[in-house]
Scaffold this active site. Structure first.
Site, PDB file in Angstrom:
ATOM      1  N   TYR A 140       1.794  -2.611  11.571  1.00 43.76           N
ATOM      2  CA  TYR A 140       1.753  -1.149  11.694  1.00 43.76           C
ATOM      3  C   TYR A 140       3.052  -0.525  11.191  1.00 43.76           C
ATOM      4  CZ  TYR A 140       0.774   3.462  13.687  1.00 43.76           C
ATOM      5  OH  TYR A 140       0.534   4.797  13.857  1.00 43.76           O
ATOM      6  N   SER A 183      -4.493   3.757   9.652  1.00 43.66           N
ATOM      7  CA  SER A 183      -3.693   4.940   9.931  1.00 43.66           C
ATOM      8  C   SER A 183      -2.332   4.793   9.243  1.00 43.66           C
ATOM      9  CB  SER A 183      -3.567   5.136  11.445  1.00 43.66           C
ATOM     10  OG  SER A 183      -3.038   6.394  11.748  1.00 43.66           O
ATOM     11  N   ASP A 242     -12.812  12.577  11.039  1.00 46.67           N
ATOM     12  CA  ASP A 242     -11.447  12.193  11.409  1.00 46.67           C
ATOM     13  C   ASP A 242     -10.580  13.450  11.453  1.00 46.67           C
ATOM     14  OD1 ASP A 242      -8.878  11.156  11.672  1.00 46.67           O
ATOM     15  OD2 ASP A 242      -9.279   9.449  10.375  1.00 46.67           O
TER      16      ASP A 242
END
Length: 835
Positions: free
Chosen positions: A605, A685, A768
Site C-alpha cells: 500500500y 486505491s 465509487d
C-alpha cells in the site's frame, strides 16, 4: 410434527442466485448471451431473487416452479428476440474497442501535457457508456472461457463463507457488535443485554435490499445503550443516512438525517440528543463542495433536522474533517479536526457555557488525539516524537505550557490510548505487529497484555466506568477472534485457549474497515534475515511482563475449511534503492521449495499513515493452496515505524514508495522464491497508484498486475470526488513545485508507445465516491491503444467495472465472489497455475 429444517431466508436467496449464475457460467451458449446481449448475470440473478421471494413469503413450491419455467422461456424470448438484425455487439470481440482520440492540451506552469482521452472522464455521456459496454463485452470474452473458473468460484464461495466479527462496544448493560455468517451479504448488528445473555438482532442490512447492496456503515450507541444511531448507504456509495433505533423494542425513530458519511456521534448523557457530523446537500453549496464542508451539528431527538444547531465548521477550510466526543461527565465536547494525514487540531467546548469551541493545540504540523476524563484531557501526539507520546492537561486550560508528559516515546509506535476502567489502555505497533499495554492515569505502566500470537489487534471496546474491555485479533493464520480482559486484579489466568466466561457464539470475512477519508534487518545487501512467526492462535508472547490481566477468548470465527498448521509465515528484511531496510511478510505452504519459479503474489500500500499488519485473508488461501506464495511489503508512506516512515513516502518523497516495491520484487526473485514470469502484484486505491507506477516504471519485472480502484492521472485527480482531501499526502498539479514531482511519476503520463507491459486487469466501480472510475477508464484506453500488447489476447490489458458498487466498503459477498473469481482466474491463467 417435526419442525422443518432448512436454509435461512438470506442464505436460501444467495444460494439460489449463485447456482443460477454458476449455470450461466458453465454453459458456453449462455456465456455468450450474457456477454453480448442486454441480459446480464445480474439481471438473471434479480429474476431468481424475485422468485425466491415468492417462496419466502409463503408461496407454494409448485407456484415457484411455474414461475421459474415461465420466466425461463420469457428470458430466452427476450434474449433471442431483442434484435434480429446483425450487430457488431452480438459478435465475440476480436480486440478491445477503439477509444476515439480527442487530444486536449493543458499548460502546467510552462509544460504542455496532452490528454487524448479526457472525454472518458464524463461517465454519464452516451459515448462513454457505449465504450464501457463494448469494453465489458471484451473483458467477459477473455475471462469467462478461462479454464478452472468453476473450481475457483466454488472454492471462493467456501472461503468467503468464513464469517467476521467485531469487538463489542459496551453501553449500559448492553454489548453491541457486528458479525457476518456464512453467505450473508452484509454484517448484522447484534445486541446482548448482559455478558452471558442471548444475542438479539438489532439491525440487519441484509433485509434492506434483495441483492445485498445496502450496507451498515457505522453505529454508535448512547452511553446507557437505550438508543443506537447507525448509518446505511446503497451501492457502496458510503454516503450514509443516519437512523436511530431503540434498543429495547427495535423501534426506529422518525429522526432521519441524510449526508452523514462516516459520521462521528457523541450522545448526551440523558440520551435526549447528540452531536454529529454532516455534509451539505447538493444546491446548498457550489457544485462539488457537497463532498466537503463536513460540519458539526447538534440534534435534539424529535426535532426537525433543519433546526439542528451548527456547532463547528463554518468559515473553516472545506477539507477539514472534524470528529466529536464528550467527556465522561458530559460537560466537555472535544472536537478533533483532521487536516490530511500529517496534521490535526484539537478544539474543546464547555457545553455548560455559551462560548464556541476553543483551540487546544497550537497549529503545528503534528497529529493529536484526545479523550476527556474526570476533568483531564489525555492527549496522544507525535509532536516532536515520531513514534508518539501521551500528555495530560486540565480541561479548560488552553495553555500549551501546562501539558505534562506522562507516557514518553518508546521504540514501538503508539497508535492510540483510551480510558477503560479508570486506566489508560495503549495500543502499540512494533515491526508491523501489535502490542497492548495498561498504564495508570499518571502514566505508570501496570502491565503488558499478552496477545495470543504475533499478529494484529483490529478492534477494541470498553468504557471508562467498566472493569472489562474487549479486543479483536487476527493474523495470517489466525481467523478473527475476540478476547475479553477483566480489569479486576483478582482474576486468575485462563487454563486453555478455548472460549471461557460468557456463552460463546460460534461465528463463522474479512473485514475490517478502511479509513474513511483515504483511499484498507538485513544483514547484507544480498541476503535478508528471516524471522519465523507462529502459525497457531495459542502461542503466547513469552517476553511480556507477568500480570493478572489475562485475555480470555470470548468468541472466534470458525474456518473449518482451512488448516493453519499447514502454512508458515516469515518476516524478511531487504534493502531499498537508497539503502533503507524494509520488512516484508512471506506466507506459503510448509515445505515449499525455493526453485525460482513459484507463482508469487506481492501486495502493498505505502501511504496515508496506514500499516499493513498480519491479517486473515480468506482469498489468499485459494492462492496458497495451489502452491502460490503470498507476500505483503511494508513500504514507506505507511505507519509501521512512525511518522518519519510515513513522511518518507509522501509528497516529494513518493518515489521512495515505488523504489521500496521494486526492491521487494527483486528480493523475492533473488531469494529464489520466484522469477519475473511467475510474479504478480496486486493493489488498490493508493495501492492502485502503486500498481500504476510499477507498470510504467518496471514493466519488465512482473508477469501480471491487478490494479484496483486506482489513482492514475495524478495531474487531475484532485478534481474528482473527495480527492482534494488527499492533497496534503500527494500535492497538487496546481502548485508549480508539486507539479514537478507529480508529473515525474503520474502513471497516465508515462505510458510509452510500443512497450510490452505485463498483463493487466484494471478494476473499478461505477459508484465509487472516493477514486473516480475515470482513472481506470483512461488508462485502459491509452494502454490498449499504445502498448505493444494492447490488442493481445494472451497478454491482455483488461478493464472490469463493477455495477452498484463503490470503493470496496459494504460490497456484498455475492459480488466479492464474482470479483475474486475474475481476479484469480486471470492470475492463474497468466502465471500458468493449475486449478
Amino acid at each position: 410434527m417435526a419442525p422443518q429444517v432448512g436454509l435461512e431466508p438470506t442464505t436460501l436467496r444467495l444460494t439460489a442466485e449463485c447456482s443460477a449464475i454458476e449455470l450461466l457460467r458453465s454453459d458456453g451458449r449462455f456465456a455468450s448471451i450474457i456477454a453480448f446481449w442486454g441480459c446480464s448475470r445480474e439481471r438473471f440473478a434479480f429474476l431468481v431473487r424475485c422468485l425466491i421471494e415468492v417462496l419466502m413469503r409463503g408461496g407454494s413450491f409448485f407456484l415457484l416452479l411455474f414461475f421459474l419455467v415461465l420466466s425461463f422461456f420469457l428470458f430466452l424470448a427476450a434474449v433471442f428476440g431483442a434484435d434480429s438484425k446483425p450487430s457488431s455487439t452480438n459478435k465475440i470481440p476480436e480486440a478491445p474497442p477503439s477509444a476515439e482520440i480527442k487530444p486536449i492540451v493543458d499548460l502546467y506552469h510552462g509544460t504542455k501535457v496532452v490528454d487524448n482521452y479526457r472525454w472518458l472522464e464524463d461517465g454519464t455521456s452516451a459515448e462513454t457508456e457505449r465504450w464501457v459496454t463494448d469494453e465489458m463485452a471484451y473483458t467477459r470474452a477473455i475471462l469467462d472461457p478461462l479454464p478452472g473458473r468453476e473450481a475457483i468460484h466454488k472454492r471462493l464461495t467456501e472461503l468467503l463463507a468464513i464469517g467476521n466479527i467485531t469487538a463489542p462496544q459496551i453501553a449500559g448493560k448492553h454489548y453491541f457488535y457486528t458479525k457476518r455468517e456464512g453467505m450473508q451479504n452484509q454484517p448484522v448488528l447484534y445486541v446482548r443485554d448482559e455478558l452471558n445473555g442471548p444475542d438479539r438482532v438489532l439491525v440487519d442490512a441484509n433485509q434492506l435490499a434483495a441483492d445485498g447492496t445496502i450496507a451498515l456503515d457505522w453505529f454508535q450507541p448512547s452511553d446507557n445503550g437505550r438508543y443506537v444511531a447507525y448509518g446505511t448507504s446503497p451501492s457502496g456509495s458510503e454516503m450514509s443516512t443516519l437512523h436511530v433505533i431503540e434498543t429495547k423494542t427495535g423501534t426506529i425513530l422518525p429522526d432521519t438525517i441524510e449526508r452523514t458519511r462516516a459520521a462521528s456521534i457523541a450522545w448526551l448523557k440523558d440520551t435526549s440528543g447528540f452531536y454529529y457530523t454532516r455534509y451539505p446537500n447538493k444546491g446548498e453549496v457550489p457544485a462539488g463542495q457537497e463532498m466537503y464542508k463536513r460540519h458539526v451539528y447538534f440534534h435534539l431527538l424529535g426535532s426537525p433536522i433543519d433546526s439542528d444547531d451548527p456547532i463547528f465548521g463554518e468559515g473553516r477550510d472545506p477539507q477539514d474533517w472534524p470528529n466529536v466526543s464528550l467527556s465522561n461527565d458530559g460537560r466537555w465536547l472535544l472536537i478533533s479536526v483532521e487536516q490530511g494525514w500529517s496534521k490535526s487540531e484539537l478544539f474543546l467546548m464547555d457545553t455548560k457555557g455559551h462560548n464556541p469551541p476553543s483551540r487546544l493545540t497550537t497549529g503545528k504540523t503534528f497529529l493529536y488525539g484526545g479523550q476527556v476524563y474526570e476533568g483531564k484531557v489525555y492527549i496522544t501526539t507525535n509532536e516532536d516524537a515520531p513514534r508518539y507520546r501521551v500528555f495530560v492537561t486540565d480541561a479548560g486550560n488552553f495553555d500549551r505550557e501546562a501539558w505534562k508528559e506522562i507516557i514518553p516515546q518508546t521504540d514501538a509506535v503508539l497508535q492510540g490510548t483510551s480510558v477503560y476502567g479508570g486506566k489508560l489502555f495503549a495500543q502499540y505497533e512494533q515491526n508491523a505487529t501489535s502490542q497492548l499495554k495498561l498504564f495508570d492515569l499518571e502514566g505508570k505502566k501496570i502491565a503488558d497484555i499478552n496477545l495470543p500470537a504475533i499478529g494484529t489487534v483490529f478492534d477494541t471496546g470498553g468504557r471508562w466506568n467498566r472493569d472489562e474491555f474487549f479486543f479483536g485479533f487476527h493474523s495470517f493464520t489466525v481467523p478473527p477472534s475476540v478476547y475479553r480482559v477483566d480489569l479486576r486484579s483478582d482474576v486468575s489466568a485462563p487454563q486453555s485457549g478455548e472460549p471461557q466466561g460468557p456463552k460463546p457464539v460460534s461465528f463463522s470475512d474479512s473485514g475490517g474497515t478502511a479509513r474513511s477519508r483515504a483511499l484498507s534487518k538485513p544483514t547484507s545487501d544480498t541476503a535478508a534475515e528471516s524471522l519465523a512467526l507462529p502459525t497457531t492462535g495459542h502461542e503466547v508472547n513469552q517476553d511480556a511482563d507477568v500480570s493478572n490481566f489475562h485475555p480470555v477468548l470470548w468468541t472466534k470465527v470458525d474456518a473449518p475449511s482451512i488448516d493453519p498448521s499447514g502454512y508458515e509465515v516469515a518476516q524478511e528484511w531487504y534493502h531499498s534503492k537508497d539503502g533503507t531496510s524494509v520488512p516484508m511478510f512471506v506466507v506459503h505452504k510448509k515445505g515449499i521449495t525455493k526453485n525460482g519459479k513459484n507463482p508469487t503474489l506481492l501486495t502493498a500500500y505505502g501511504g496515508f499513515n496506514i500499516s499493513l499488519t498480519p491479517s486473515f485473508s480468506r482469498t489468499a488461501y485459494l492462492w496458497m493452496e495451489h502452491g502460490g506464495i503470498f507476500a505483503v511489503a511494508n513500504l514507506r508512506g505507511g505507519a509501521e515505524f512512525g511518522e518519519d516512515w510515513h513522511r518518507a513516502g509522501m509528497l516529494d518523497k513518493k518515489q521512495n514508495v515505488f523504489d521500496d516495491m521494486i526492491a521487494a520484487a527483486e528480493h523475492l526473485i533473488s531469494e529464489k522464491y520466484t522469477d519475473k514470469n511467475h510474479l504478480a502484484i496486486q493493489g488498490g486505491s493508493n495501492g492502485g497508484l502503486l500498481m500504476g507506477a510499477m507498470i510504467t516504471q518496471r514493466p519488465d519485472l512482473f508477469r501480471a498486475v491487478v490494479c484496483q480502484v486506482p489513482l492514475l492521472d495524478m495531474l487531475r485527480y484532485q478534481n474528482f470526488q473527495i480527492a482534494k482531501l488527499w492533497i496534503p499526502e500527494y500535492g497538487s498539479s496546481e502548485n508549480p513545485e508539486q507539479f514537478k514531482w507529480l508529473y515525474a511519476y503520474s502513471p497516465y503520463q508515462h505510458v510509452k508507445a510500443g512497450t510490452e507491459y505485463p498483463s493487466i486487469l484494471f478494476m473499478t466501480a461505477d459508484t465509487d465516491t472516493r477514486v473516480d472510475p475515470m482513472h481506470a477508464k483512461k488508462m485502459a484506453a491509452l494502454m490498449q491503444a499504445e502498448a505493444k500488447n494492447g490488442q493481445s489476447k494472451t497478454r491482455p490489458i483488461l478493464l472490469r467495472i463493477e455495477s452498484k458498487a463503490g470503493h470496496g466498503a459494504g460490497k456484498p459477498v455475492a459480488k466479492q465472489i464474482e470479483e475474486f473469481t475474475d481476479v484469480y482466474s486471470f492470475l492463474f491463467w497468466q502465471l500458468g497455475m493449475k486449478d
